[in-house]
Design an enzyme around this catalytic site. Sequence first.
Site, PDB file in Angstrom:
ATOM      1  N   ARG A  41       6.682  -8.333  12.161  1.00  0.00           N
ATOM      2  CA  ARG A  41       5.380  -8.027  11.529  1.00  0.00           C
ATOM      3  C   ARG A  41       4.323  -8.593  12.470  1.00  0.00           C
ATOM      4  NH1 ARG A  41       3.322  -8.489   5.405  1.00  0.00           N
ATOM      5  NH2 ARG A  41       4.602  -6.623   5.425  1.00  0.00           N
ATOM      6  N   HIS A  75       3.299   1.107   8.766  1.00  0.00           N
ATOM      7  CA  HIS A  75       4.227   0.291   7.963  1.00  0.00           C
ATOM      8  C   HIS A  75       5.430   1.186   7.612  1.00  0.00           C
ATOM      9  CE1 HIS A  75       5.718  -2.889   5.649  1.00  0.00           C
ATOM     10  NE2 HIS A  75       4.785  -3.027   4.727  1.00  0.00           N
ATOM     11  N   GLN A  87       8.025   0.424   4.678  1.00  0.00           N
ATOM     12  CA  GLN A  87       7.428   0.589   3.342  1.00  0.00           C
ATOM     13  C   GLN A  87       7.489   2.056   2.910  1.00  0.00           C
ATOM     14  OE1 GLN A  87       5.782  -1.735   1.073  1.00  0.00           O
ATOM     15  NE2 GLN A  87       6.111   0.088  -0.170  1.00  0.00           N
ATOM     16  N   ASP A 106      -3.800   1.481  -2.432  1.00  0.00           N
ATOM     17  CA  ASP A 106      -3.524   0.265  -1.647  1.00  0.00           C
ATOM     18  C   ASP A 106      -4.810  -0.559  -1.624  1.00  0.00           C
ATOM     19  OD1 ASP A 106      -2.369  -1.573   0.072  1.00  0.00           O
ATOM     20  OD2 ASP A 106      -2.287  -0.242   1.809  1.00  0.00           O
ATOM     21  N   CYS A 151       1.989  -0.231  -2.825  1.00  0.00           N
ATOM     22  CA  CYS A 151       2.964  -0.977  -2.016  1.00  0.00           C
ATOM     23  C   CYS A 151       2.970  -2.460  -2.347  1.00  0.00           C
ATOM     24  CB  CYS A 151       2.680  -0.768  -0.532  1.00  0.00           C
ATOM     25  SG  CYS A 151       0.990  -1.201  -0.082  1.00  0.00           S
ATOM     26  N   ARG A 163      12.425  -1.976  -1.894  1.00  0.00           N
ATOM     27  CA  ARG A 163      12.326  -2.539  -0.539  1.00  0.00           C
ATOM     28  C   ARG A 163      13.671  -3.162  -0.145  1.00  0.00           C
ATOM     29  NH1 ARG A 163       7.504  -3.684   2.031  1.00  0.00           N
ATOM     30  NH2 ARG A 163       8.901  -4.002   3.801  1.00  0.00           N
TER      31      ARG A 163
HETATM   32  N1   CP Z   1       4.258  -4.222   0.814  1.00  0.00           N
HETATM   33  C1   CP Z   1       4.448  -5.252   1.650  1.00  0.00           C
HETATM   34  O1   CP Z   1       4.702  -5.093   2.863  1.00  0.00           O
HETATM   35  O2   CP Z   1       4.420  -6.473   1.050  1.00  0.00           O
HETATM   36  P1   CP Z   1       4.409  -7.876   1.797  1.00  0.00           P
HETATM   37  O3   CP Z   1       3.122  -7.972   2.561  1.00  0.00           O
HETATM   38  O4   CP Z   1       4.529  -8.892   0.700  1.00  0.00           O
HETATM   39  O5   CP Z   1       5.588  -7.915   2.751  1.00  0.00           O
END
Ligand code: CP
Length: 337
Positions: free
Chosen positions: A104, A131, A134, A229, A270, A298
């Site tokens: 990330r 992402h 996701q 979002d 998400c 997830r």
């Molecule tokens: N949706 C998502 O990626 O959540 P986090 O930021 O908690 O990983």
Amino acid sequence: MTTKHFIGVQDFTKEELLDMLHTIKMIKDADKQGCTPKLLDGASLAMIFEEPSTRTRVSFEVAMTELGGHALYLKPGEIHLGVRESIGDTAQVLSRMTDVVMIRALKHHTVTSFAEYATVPVINGLTDFNHPTQVVCDVFTMSEHLPAGKSLSDLNVTFVGDATNVLSSLMFICTKLGMNFTHAAPKKYQAKPDWLKMAEENCKVSGGTVRVTDDPVEAVKNADFVYTDLWWWVDQEDEIPERRAAFMPNYQVTMDLLSKAPANCKVMHCLPASRGVEATDEVLDSPQSIIFDQAENRLHTEKGLLVWFVYPNLKRPSQALQAYHQGKIEAFLNEKR
Ligand code: CP
């Protein structure tokens, strides 16, 4: 066997994405019978985080454990990544010690640079551009909540809100799979023209459609799924008054906006959510909301993706080879005692 990375859904064909979804389904079916096959027995996952995370961090770590492997959480500032060591050098070192790396990153360029040097699969766990893990999860969740008589390619998906990294990826995967995708946002916060162009190219192959509008009511009219979002991320907090004024009240997902959509329309997010901002509590907790099914998925998604990307490259020594080397080393150590 060449190393495949998961940097974005644009790098994969519709058939490959459907294969990933099928793998996730098989893994989830097994899980619901109380079993996760130990397909990554003994394998190691390095998880590099430059930003905080709840879902991505926990789902990848638990997925790896349940598949028989283990994960290392490398939190922000913990390793030399582009500071005191080049990204390429870190990628080559981790490739010699682990079987897969999930990153990330603050900047998309960090993940693409890392993948250039890595010889194990690199999985993008969110960047400032996209992402992908996701949205594979999101489409898998849609597949579990299909309206009667519809398949994935029949779906109308409407995203109401800011042009986030989730919006770009969702637009890409939906158009790859032949869906009809709509983005509703104030003009300043709409999908970027180059993203739209990529989605339009996808539609030429898949038969899907993509459009952008500033009319949220019209956008949800035929929606099977309404997705929203956050309106701002941590590095945009100085823009909160301007963003709030642009989105509120028309782009907030309320029960009133939802009443303009078909009665069986589902709500997705998400997470994390700013309750009372991009969507009301009433919507997020309504029977139409599938946000926690989506969050649970997830975990099943990370398992499926890890297996899909890592399993084909894993070296599996025979029992005879293991016994030979164990015996040889033990004999040496016993002789020396
Ligand atoms: N949706 C998502 O990626 O959540 P986090 O930021 O908690 O990983």
